[in-house]
Design a protein around this motif. Structure first.
Motif, PDB file in Angstrom:
ATOM      1  N   THR A  16      12.941  13.001 -14.684  1.00  0.00           N
ATOM      2  CA  THR A  16      11.949  12.757 -13.625  1.00  0.00           C
ATOM      3  C   THR A  16      12.507  11.820 -12.563  1.00  0.00           C
ATOM      4  O   THR A  16      13.435  11.035 -12.809  1.00  0.00           O
ATOM      5  CB  THR A  16      10.668  12.133 -14.198  1.00  0.00           C
ATOM      6  OG1 THR A  16      10.990  10.881 -14.788  1.00  0.00           O
ATOM      7  CG2 THR A  16      10.031  13.045 -15.223  1.00  0.00           C
ATOM      8  N   GLY A  17      11.868  11.930 -11.404  1.00  0.00           N
ATOM      9  CA  GLY A  17      12.129  11.015 -10.292  1.00  0.00           C
ATOM     10  C   GLY A  17      10.866  10.876  -9.447  1.00  0.00           C
ATOM     11  O   GLY A  17      10.036  11.789  -9.375  1.00  0.00           O
ATOM     12  N   GLU A  18      10.714   9.731  -8.844  1.00  0.00           N
ATOM     13  CA  GLU A  18       9.518   9.535  -8.018  1.00  0.00           C
ATOM     14  C   GLU A  18       9.877   8.735  -6.756  1.00  0.00           C
ATOM     15  O   GLU A  18      10.842   7.963  -6.735  1.00  0.00           O
ATOM     16  CB  GLU A  18       8.411   8.834  -8.788  1.00  0.00           C
ATOM     17  CG  GLU A  18       8.687   7.384  -9.089  1.00  0.00           C
ATOM     18  CD  GLU A  18       7.507   6.675  -9.752  1.00  0.00           C
ATOM     19  OE1 GLU A  18       6.684   7.350 -10.362  1.00  0.00           O
ATOM     20  OE2 GLU A  18       7.427   5.447  -9.603  1.00  0.00           O
ATOM     21  N   GLY A  19       9.042   8.962  -5.733  1.00  0.00           N
ATOM     22  CA  GLY A  19       9.160   8.207  -4.487  1.00  0.00           C
ATOM     23  C   GLY A  19       7.782   7.736  -4.019  1.00  0.00           C
ATOM     24  O   GLY A  19       6.750   8.318  -4.383  1.00  0.00           O
ATOM     25  N   ARG A  20       7.768   6.667  -3.194  1.00  0.00           N
ATOM     26  CA  ARG A  20       6.491   6.078  -2.765  1.00  0.00           C
ATOM     27  C   ARG A  20       6.476   5.899  -1.237  1.00  0.00           C
ATOM     28  O   ARG A  20       7.490   5.495  -0.641  1.00  0.00           O
ATOM     29  CB  ARG A  20       6.271   4.722  -3.442  1.00  0.00           C
ATOM     30  CG  ARG A  20       6.046   4.841  -4.942  1.00  0.00           C
ATOM     31  CD  ARG A  20       6.012   3.469  -5.606  1.00  0.00           C
ATOM     32  NE  ARG A  20       5.781   3.563  -7.025  1.00  0.00           N
ATOM     33  CZ  ARG A  20       4.622   3.350  -7.635  1.00  0.00           C
ATOM     34  NH1 ARG A  20       3.549   3.021  -6.900  1.00  0.00           N
ATOM     35  NH2 ARG A  20       4.507   3.455  -8.955  1.00  0.00           N
ATOM     36  N   THR A  21       5.302   6.153  -0.667  1.00  0.00           N
ATOM     37  CA  THR A  21       5.088   5.970   0.786  1.00  0.00           C
ATOM     38  C   THR A  21       3.724   5.326   1.006  1.00  0.00           C
ATOM     39  O   THR A  21       2.721   5.758   0.408  1.00  0.00           O
ATOM     40  CB  THR A  21       5.140   7.307   1.524  1.00  0.00           C
ATOM     41  OG1 THR A  21       6.453   7.853   1.414  1.00  0.00           O
ATOM     42  CG2 THR A  21       4.801   7.114   3.001  1.00  0.00           C
ATOM     43  N   ASN A  22       3.715   4.308   1.855  1.00  0.00           N
ATOM     44  CA  ASN A  22       2.450   3.652   2.217  1.00  0.00           C
ATOM     45  C   ASN A  22       1.900   4.305   3.496  1.00  0.00           C
ATOM     46  O   ASN A  22       2.610   4.406   4.511  1.00  0.00           O
ATOM     47  CB  ASN A  22       2.654   2.160   2.463  1.00  0.00           C
ATOM     48  CG  ASN A  22       2.929   1.412   1.173  1.00  0.00           C
ATOM     49  OD1 ASN A  22       2.170   1.530   0.205  1.00  0.00           O
ATOM     50  ND2 ASN A  22       4.013   0.635   1.139  1.00  0.00           N
ATOM     51  N   LEU A  23       0.675   4.724   3.456  1.00  0.00           N
ATOM     52  CA  LEU A  23       0.005   5.290   4.630  1.00  0.00           C
ATOM     53  C   LEU A  23      -0.720   4.159   5.359  1.00  0.00           C
ATOM     54  O   LEU A  23      -1.549   3.464   4.780  1.00  0.00           O
ATOM     55  CB  LEU A  23      -1.000   6.363   4.219  1.00  0.00           C
ATOM     56  CG  LEU A  23      -1.795   7.005   5.374  1.00  0.00           C
ATOM     57  CD1 LEU A  23      -0.866   7.713   6.350  1.00  0.00           C
ATOM     58  CD2 LEU A  23      -2.849   7.953   4.835  1.00  0.00           C
ATOM     59  N   LYS A  24      -0.392   3.970   6.688  1.00  0.00           N
ATOM     60  CA  LYS A  24      -1.011   2.935   7.525  1.00  0.00           C
ATOM     61  C   LYS A  24      -1.921   3.609   8.563  1.00  0.00           C
ATOM     62  O   LYS A  24      -1.489   4.509   9.295  1.00  0.00           O
ATOM     63  CB  LYS A  24       0.044   2.095   8.236  1.00  0.00           C
ATOM     64  CG  LYS A  24       0.881   1.241   7.295  1.00  0.00           C
ATOM     65  CD  LYS A  24       0.025   0.210   6.569  1.00  0.00           C
ATOM     66  CE  LYS A  24       0.859  -0.688   5.659  1.00  0.00           C
ATOM     67  NZ  LYS A  24       0.005  -1.664   4.931  1.00  0.00           N
TER      68      LYS A  24
END
Length: 632
Positions: A131-139
């Motif tokens: 597995t792999g994951e990525g994160r993004t903050n929505l502004k």
């Protein structure tokens, strides 16, 4: 078949090796740290991934982290199916593009709201459970409404001990929270203890947006009456920029006690002269002005309990020092000011000599004109509306009758328009009569014709006129005076040649005019003769014919008339001769027809009757020219 059997153990061994190392099954995911979007718009979050075993057969799941830190799934997909989680805040607003075969999937969120500002996770699983994951903050951002400012409507006293409210600024519906900064005269205001107090307040609306309100309180001084106050609002926007907007400017009303009093003349503008109406004003420099104001004229000790005084038709005694006194209604402290009112004057002009001035013909007259004034003056002398001299002194040299007349002296103050005074001097020139008509007038008039003669002269004192004739008669005269010219006239019939004398005299001398009147001489025309012949049987009657004397003609027409008369006489003589000739030939009077044989004829009896106009005596002439008596 042998090859297949040999490959199967090799594949199993390879899988065991990869599972042991786990390096072969790891997935790498790449995502942006943040995605920025305005509220109500669409947001797209991209998930990029790679795997050592390739990108086929991957399972992709999307999560978001609540503000309480809880991780919730919103979407999942694999090679055989796609699924959106129900009962989440994104259930009806999201979609995912991409199958994973290209290593890119995009999460799209429609109609983004403030509460969507969370962290999103993209989780990618391989077949071997790597597995792999990525994160993004929505502004999420929202541009706030235009800010407003409201100042206090009442005045602020400088005598207040604590800071007074100046105004309030407000900005609504912004996200993230906007910032408000107060400015005075383009300089930011910072809180100062007991002098400047800035009180912000923040309100979160039901939409999740922020409304910010800021109140300014300040201890005011008199100088703040002209200050301008406003607010600056700063708020973030997509792209990492910070935007700014400003409110309109406001002023405040500052109440302060008066420290000085001013007086001035409202009207008229410029210098004041006697007769003007003057409006005086008085005002102190307090705010609001004091209601207890009085004006006083120091010289006359006259008082007015008001801040405006109207002085009608001022005189010079109305000038002088005026004082204004202002009394504070709270402390009853008095403040005063004053001014000097200058009223200019110009007294009536004085002319010397007064009234009428007499000067002998040929001599010099000097006159003076002046008027007392508070200003410098200019003097001009006018005669018949034309300026003839300037200055206070008028000198008339070598006086003649043309010098006589009315002289106006005009004294004016050049600094004030229409400020002038007039004086009058009447000049009479003493001298002998001066004839205006030509001397020795030649006239020609008919006998019994009435002649009108006139004689004009200038003189002072008033002259007397005496008309005489060459035959010793004194004629009755009529006299009149117009603009200094004396005129006398006579009227009489002409009987013969006569000379008329007009004698003009006063105490300074005598002058005369001679009129020579000629009458044309009467002329008598020659007598025209009419001859009648008869025989001896008939008596012959010859009637005398007299010529009518021609009317008396003017001298210039006598020659023409005489010539015409002579021509007429000659024509009559020729006609008579022709008639006599025809008679002698028997062409007329019966000579050509039958004659009466019983009657005797005698040539010697033919006579002609002639009558003289002068003697009126008739004679008979025979054929041979001998005179015979009338009885024959």
């Amino acid at each position: 078949m042998a090859v297949r059997d040999a490959a199967a153990p090799l594949l199993v061994g390879l899988l065991l090796l990869c599972y042991t190392w786990r390096a072969c099954a790891e997935v790498t995911v790449n995502m942006e740290d943040r995605v920025e979007v305005l509220r109500g718009q669409m947001a797209q979050i991209t998930c990029n991934f790679v795997s050592a075993e390739g990108i086929g057969g991957m399972t992709i799941e999307w999560f978001y982290v609540t503000r309480q830190g809880e991780k919730k799934k919103i979407y999942s997909q694999d090679s055989s199916m796609r699924s959106v989680e129900s009962r989440t805040q994104f259930t009806d607003r999201i979609s995912v593009n991409g199958t994973g075969a290209t290593g890119i999937v995009v999460l799209t969120i429609n109609n983004v709201q403030v509460e969507d500002e969370v962290e999103f996770i993209c989780l990618v699983k391989s077949l071997t459970e790597g597995t792999g994951e990525g994160r993004t903050n929505l502004k999420v951002f929202e541009i706030p409404n235009f800010p407003t400012i409201e100042g206090v409507q009442t005045g602020i006293s400088v005598l207040q001990d604590s800071p007074s409210k100046i105004g309030t600024c407000e900005v609504k519906n912004g996200y993230p929270k906007p910032q408000i900064t107060w400015y005075k005269n383009r300089k930011p205001l910072l809180p100062i203890q007991d002098e400047v107090i800035i009180s912000p307040s923040i309100t979160m609306e039901s939409s999740g947006l922020f409304s910010v309100r800021s109140e300014l309180r300040m201890k005011v001084v008199k100088e703040n009456k002209d200050d301008e106050f406003y607010c600056e609002v700063n708020y973030p926007a997509p792209g990492g920029e910070t935007r700014m907007t400003e409110t309109e400017r406001i002023n405040i009303t500052v109440y302060y006690p008066s420290t000085a009093v001013k007086m001035w003349v409202e009207s008229p503008k410029g210098k004041i002269k006697e007769g003007d109406s003057v409006e005086l004003h008085c005002q102190d420099n307090g705010n609001p002005p004091s209601s207890l104001i009085a004006i006083r004229h120091i010289q006359s000790d006259t008082n007015w309990d008001e801040d405006m005084v109207m002085l009608h038709k001022v005189r010079r005694q109305d000038g002088g020092l005026y004082e204004c006194i202002s009394t504070d209604t709270d402390s009853f402290k008095e403040v005063s000011g004053n001014m000097t009112l200058s009223i200019n004057y110009l007294e009536p002009a004085v002319v010397e000599p007064k009234g009428v001035a007499f000067v002998v013909q040929g001599e010099e007259l000097k006159a003076m004109c002046n008027a007392l004034s508070s200003l410098s003056t200019h003097t001009a002398w006018l005669k018949d509306g034309l300026q003839i001299s300037t200055g206070h002194i008028l000198i008339l040299k070598d006086a003649t009758f043309d010098t006589a007349g009315t002289y106006d002296c005009v004294v004016s103050a050049n600094e004030i328009q229409d400020m002038q005074t007039n004086g009058t001097l009447v000049v009479q020139v003493l001298g002998p009569p001066q004839i205006i008509d030509k001397n020795n007038v030649e006239l020609e008039k008919r006998v019994d014709e009435t002649v009108d003669l006139s004689c004009s002269a200038r003189a002072f004192p008033t002259p007397s006129f005496i008309w005489t004739t060459s035959d010793g008669r004194n004629l009755e005269t009529k006299s009149e005076e117009i603009d200094g010219v004396f005129r006398s006239s006579v009227q009489f019939p002409v009987n013969s040649d006569v000379t008329v004398f007009c004698n003009v005299s006063n105490e300074y001398g005598v002058a005369a005019v001679t009129f020579n009147i000629k009458t044309p001489k009467q002329t008598t025309t020659p007598t025209t003769t009419t001859t009648t012949t008869t025989t001896t049987i008939h008596s012959t009657t010859v009637k005398p014919v007299t010529s009518i004397p021609p009317k008396q003609l003017r001298k210039e027409g006598n020659g023409v008339v005489i010539a015409v008369i002579i021509v007429c006489i000659l024509l009559l003589a020729i006609l008579g001769s022709v008639l006599y000739f025809l008679y002698k030939k028997g062409k007329i009077c019966g000579r050509s027809g039958k004659q009466d044989l019983t009657k005797e004829t005698n040539k010697d009896n033919i006579v002609v009757e002639m009558k003289s106009d002068n003697t009126e005596e008739a004679v008979l002439l025979g054929v041979n020219g001998e005179k015979q008596p009338l009885s024959d």
